[in-house]
Structures are given as C-alpha cells and as structure tokens.
Enzyme design. Structure first.
Site, PDB file in Angstrom:
ATOM      1  N   ASN A  16       0.798  -1.290  -0.210  1.00  0.00           N
ATOM      2  CA  ASN A  16       0.056   0.114   0.109  1.00  0.00           C
ATOM      3  C   ASN A  16       0.807   1.301   0.084  1.00  0.00           C
ATOM      4  OD1 ASN A  16      -3.135  -0.392   0.082  1.00  0.00           O
ATOM      5  ND2 ASN A  16      -2.300  -1.881   1.518  1.00  0.00           N
ATOM      6  N   MET A  92       0.970  -2.337  12.261  1.00  0.00           N
ATOM      7  CA  MET A  92       0.138  -3.245  13.026  1.00  0.00           C
ATOM      8  C   MET A  92       0.505  -3.062  14.485  1.00  0.00           C
ATOM      9  SD  MET A  92      -1.109  -4.763  10.497  1.00  0.00           S
ATOM     10  CE  MET A  92      -2.008  -6.269  10.873  1.00  0.00           C
ATOM     11  N   ASN A 109      -6.508   5.118   7.478  1.00  0.00           N
ATOM     12  CA  ASN A 109      -6.136   3.945   7.760  1.00  0.00           C
ATOM     13  C   ASN A 109      -6.812   3.257   6.576  1.00  0.00           C
ATOM     14  OD1 ASN A 109      -4.904   1.348   9.037  1.00  0.00           O
ATOM     15  ND2 ASN A 109      -7.048   0.951   9.682  1.00  0.00           N
ATOM     16  N   HIS A 111      -8.045  -0.755   5.645  1.00  0.00           N
ATOM     17  CA  HIS A 111      -8.494  -1.959   6.302  1.00  0.00           C
ATOM     18  C   HIS A 111      -8.928  -2.829   5.387  1.00  0.00           C
ATOM     19  CE1 HIS A 111      -9.560  -4.411   9.538  1.00  0.00           C
ATOM     20  NE2 HIS A 111     -10.812  -4.699   9.084  1.00  0.00           N
TER      21      HIS A 111
END
Ligand code: GAR
Length: 215
Positions: A16, A92, A109, A111
């Site tokens: 990402n 994490m 964020n 997810h």
C-alpha cells in the site's frame, strides 16, 4: 500547487505504501510522501521508500516503557518532518488516544474489509467463514477506537466459489491499491467534511452496483 506532506507508518511488505508512492510520483498529485516510519527493522516497505528517495526512520516499539512513549517518539519524528497527513499502511500497532487526537481529521487507515464488518485481524478468513458474497476494503479517518472512524472510500469485490483466504486477499489487495491513493487525494484536496461519524465527500458519485452472483 503546494503538495501536502505525508508520513506513512508501516510494519511490513508495504504494497500500500508503494501504491501511495506511485500516485505521488505524478507531480499533479496533491500530496507527497516525505517520511516513512516502521516499527519493525528490515521490512520491505523501508526498501520501497529508499528506492523512491523518501526518508525513513525505524523506531522499534519494544524498548519503550509504554505505548504512549513509543507514540510520542513517532509523533516527534512526524512533526519534525513537517508532516501534515499521516497514512497507516499495514501498521500493526494500536495507537494511543492522545496520539490519535493529535492527528484527528488528518490520519487515515486502510483496512482489508468492508467496515464496520470484520474489524481487527484475519478479515479474509472471517469473511469466508461468515459466507458473505461481497467483501472488500475501506479507507477511513482514524479515531481512538480500532478500525472505527468516518469512512472515506470503500471498494467491494465478489467472493467466488473457489476462494480461499489467499485468493480473496489478493482480489481485495488490488482494490486497496486503487482506493488508498484516491482517499489520500480527496483528503489532501480538502474535499472531506466530517459530520459526526459520517464523512461528506465532494467527489463524483459511483458508476454502478456490484451484485454477486450476477443477475
Ligand atoms: C493490507 O492488506 C492492509 O489492509 C492490512 O495489512 C496489509 C498490509 O499490506 N492492514 C491491516 O490489517 C490493519 N489492521 P501492505 O504492507 O502490503 O500494504
């Protein structure tokens, strides 16, 4: 155009992060990655940042006496670098409420699930177990509660008959790489307004519906 300075927090392979770096390689993109911080030494994300000429810091969390102390060290690096937007990209670690408050409205964020379904870990296994026919990914503003906060962008993918967690994860990941740069662009361009737990976004509407199985 003044580009917003982005700090990316990572813990692993950084695919990402790569999607964000690739988007920022376009001079017309309204943000640039200025700093990548990893809490884990030696991860591939750090190599990706270095290849893109982006500054990196490794801040292992273990030597810190508390979560707050670790978060304060991360915060200090971000502020020293003049960071304006923080992206969590496979980071994490839970973040303390104080840190999150300090970046309210400016931290996002990604997810790997269609929130608010499947918060937490092992989202693809749990989606298969639950038998959902659509799964996906979400970019949201970060609030002190885990995987909570106003949703900016979601992408849905069908769950296919022969899926296992790896195949499903790969299909979702492809979409993560599409929606994370999109969400960053919307935030960097100031097109996000938050009203309670809902984000209003000045952007074109969707192009259609995803129905699985196909009608
Ligand atoms: C991504 O699938 C991301 O959505 C997920 O970890 C992976 C990181 O991959 N994040 C979480 O589960 C956060 N709770 P990457 O390092 O290749 O971007």
């Amino acid at each position: 155009m003044i580009r917003k300075k982005v700090g990316v927090l990572v813990s692993g392979r950084g695919s990402n992060l790569q999607a964000l770096l690739d988007a920022c390689a376009d001079p017309a993109f309204p943000a640039e990655v200025a700093l990548v911080i990893s809490n884990v030494p030696g991860v591939y994300a750090l190599e990706r940042a270095a290849k893109a000429g982006v500054a990196t810091r490794v801040i292992p969390h273990k030597p810190f006496p508390s979560r707050e102390a670790f978060d304060a060290a991360v915060d200090a690096e971000l502020r020293a670098a003049g960071i304006e937007i923080v992206c969590l990209a496979g980071f994490m670690r839970l973040l303390s409420a104080g840190f999150v408050e300090g970046w309210r409205g400016r931290m996002i964020n990604i997810h790997p699930a269609l929130l608010p379904a499947f918060k937490g870990l092992h989202t693809h296994e749990r989606a298969l177990e639950a038998g959902v026919r659509l799964h996906g990914c979400t970019v949201h503003l970060v609030t002190p509660d885990l995987d909570d906060g106003p949703i900016l962008v979601q992408a849905a993918v069908p769950v296919l008959a022969d899926d296992d967690a790896d195949r499903l994860a790969a299909r979702v990941l492809e979409q993560e790489h599409r929606i994370y740069p999109l969400a960053l662009r919307l935030l960097a361009e100031g097109r996000v307004r938050v009203d309670g737990n809902r984000a209003a976004i000045a952007a074109p509407g969707p192009t259609g519906a995803l129905v699985n199985p196909a009608p």
